[in-house]
Scaffold this active site. Structure first.
Site, PDB file in Angstrom:
ATOM      1  CG  MET A  24      -1.901  -1.141   1.331  1.00 35.16           C
ATOM      2  SD  MET A  24      -2.732  -1.737   0.031  1.00 35.16           S
ATOM      3  CE  MET A  24      -4.258  -0.813   0.209  1.00 35.16           C
ATOM      4  NE  ARG A  25       5.094   2.715   3.737  1.00 34.80           N
ATOM      5  CZ  ARG A  25       5.680   3.821   4.123  1.00 34.80           C
ATOM      6  NH1 ARG A  25       6.362   4.702   3.516  1.00 34.80           N
ATOM      7  NH2 ARG A  25       5.500   3.904   5.486  1.00 34.80           N
ATOM      8  CB  ILE A  27       8.004   0.925  -5.569  1.00 34.04           C
ATOM      9  CG1 ILE A  27       7.287  -0.165  -4.761  1.00 34.04           C
ATOM     10  CG2 ILE A  27       9.221   0.539  -5.422  1.00 34.04           C
ATOM     11  CD1 ILE A  27       7.698  -0.523  -3.262  1.00 34.04           C
ATOM     12  CG  ASN A  41       1.629  -5.198  -5.898  1.00 32.46           C
ATOM     13  OD1 ASN A  41       1.416  -5.313  -4.969  1.00 32.46           O
ATOM     14  ND2 ASN A  41       0.536  -4.419  -6.242  1.00 32.46           N
ATOM     15  CG  HIS A  43      -4.432  -4.187  -8.354  1.00 33.08           C
ATOM     16  ND1 HIS A  43      -4.138  -3.370  -7.542  1.00 33.08           N
ATOM     17  CD2 HIS A  43      -5.428  -3.990  -8.962  1.00 33.08           C
ATOM     18  CE1 HIS A  43      -5.160  -2.223  -7.668  1.00 33.08           C
ATOM     19  NE2 HIS A  43      -5.824  -2.897  -8.628  1.00 33.08           N
TER      20      HIS A  43
END
Length: 127
Positions: A24-25, A27, A41, A43
């Site tokens: 939840m950041r 990159i 990741n 999603h």
């Protein structure tokens, strides 16, 4: 500063693959530069549809017939990296946001480890 500290730790531990789930950041360039093509990741939508923080609720609110799960490489965009794998999830008329979330999570828990195992096996086969 934050990413520089993470990068330092990753270099110390000789990390060569970064697998994110629920990070939840965004990159930043510090990590992207060092781990280009080596950051993965998951999603909760069929990218490129519904990127960002609220993939499930955005798909549900849009009243689409299907959504799904995407595993992708991370690039400098938000959920825009090359797609590795996807699985579709049908949104039924009787689905609620909660039931859709449960269906998505069930697929995530199956697809991510399977996909990572294939990627690792392929990397080992190339050595």
């Amino acid at each position: 500063m934050y990413e520089a500290e993470i990068l330092h730790l990753m270099e110390e531990e000789q990390i060569d693959l970064v697998v994110l789930a629920g990070y939840m950041r965004i990159i930043g360039p510090t990590l992207l530069e060092m781990f280009s093509g080596k950051m993965i990741n998951i999603h909760p939508s069929l990218l490129p549809d519904f990127p960002g923080l609220h993939g499930i609720s955005d798909a549900f609110a849009a009243n689409v017939a299907e959504t799904g799960v995407t595993i992708h490489y991370i690039d400098d965009g938000i959920d825009t990296g090359p797609i590795i794998a996807q699985t579709k999830v049908k949104i039924e008329d009787y689905d609620t946001l909660e039931s859709l979330e449960a269906k998505i999570h069930k697929i995530e828990h199956k697809l991510y480890p399977e996909t990572l195992a294939k990627l690792i096996k392929n990397q080992q086969g190339e050595s």
